[in-house]
Motif scaffolding. Structure first.
Motif: not given
Length: 119
Positions: A29-30, A34, A37, A59-60, A63, A66-67, A118
């Protein structure tokens, strides 16, 4: 060996397995740096107003993306988006390629999912 001892070992093994799986998923996931993002969130903030609520939503959103989309494919889609805006023959292959269309569609589906979750 008692039944309690066997159960304790089984629980310990399952716990270790769950922790390892959780760490692997967190690393997957990460995998977005940075800077990627932040760049996404900055553009999102510009498009949605620079409010505290927009910060949370943007930011949601990254995320969620990215998932759903591995970083390598995200970079491909972002590159296609950027280069396809070039006018004339230079951007033509990026506007008409099936591979480019697939990359964009994957990103757009992820963005639509992020929008639902989101915003």
């Amino acid at each position: 060996m008692t039944l309690v001892g066997s159960i304790g070992r089984i629980v310990a093994a399952l716990t270790a397995l769950m922790v390892t799986t959780g760490i692997t998923r967190a690393q997957d996931f990460n995998d977005y740096p940075t800077s990627a993002r932040v760049e996404y969130a900055f553009g999102c903030l510009k498009a949605n107003g620079e409010t505290r609520q927009a910060i949370e939503q943007c930011s949601c959103s990254i995320d969620v993306i990215a998932s759903l989309v591995p970083y390598e494919r995200y970079v491909t889609a972002e590159t296609v988006l950027s280069v396809s805006q070039v006018r004339g023959d230079m951007g033509g292959p990026f506007r008409t390629s099936e591979q480019a269309a697939n990359a964009l569609n994957e990103l757009r589906r992820a963005q639509a999912e992020a929008e639902v979750r989101c915003f």
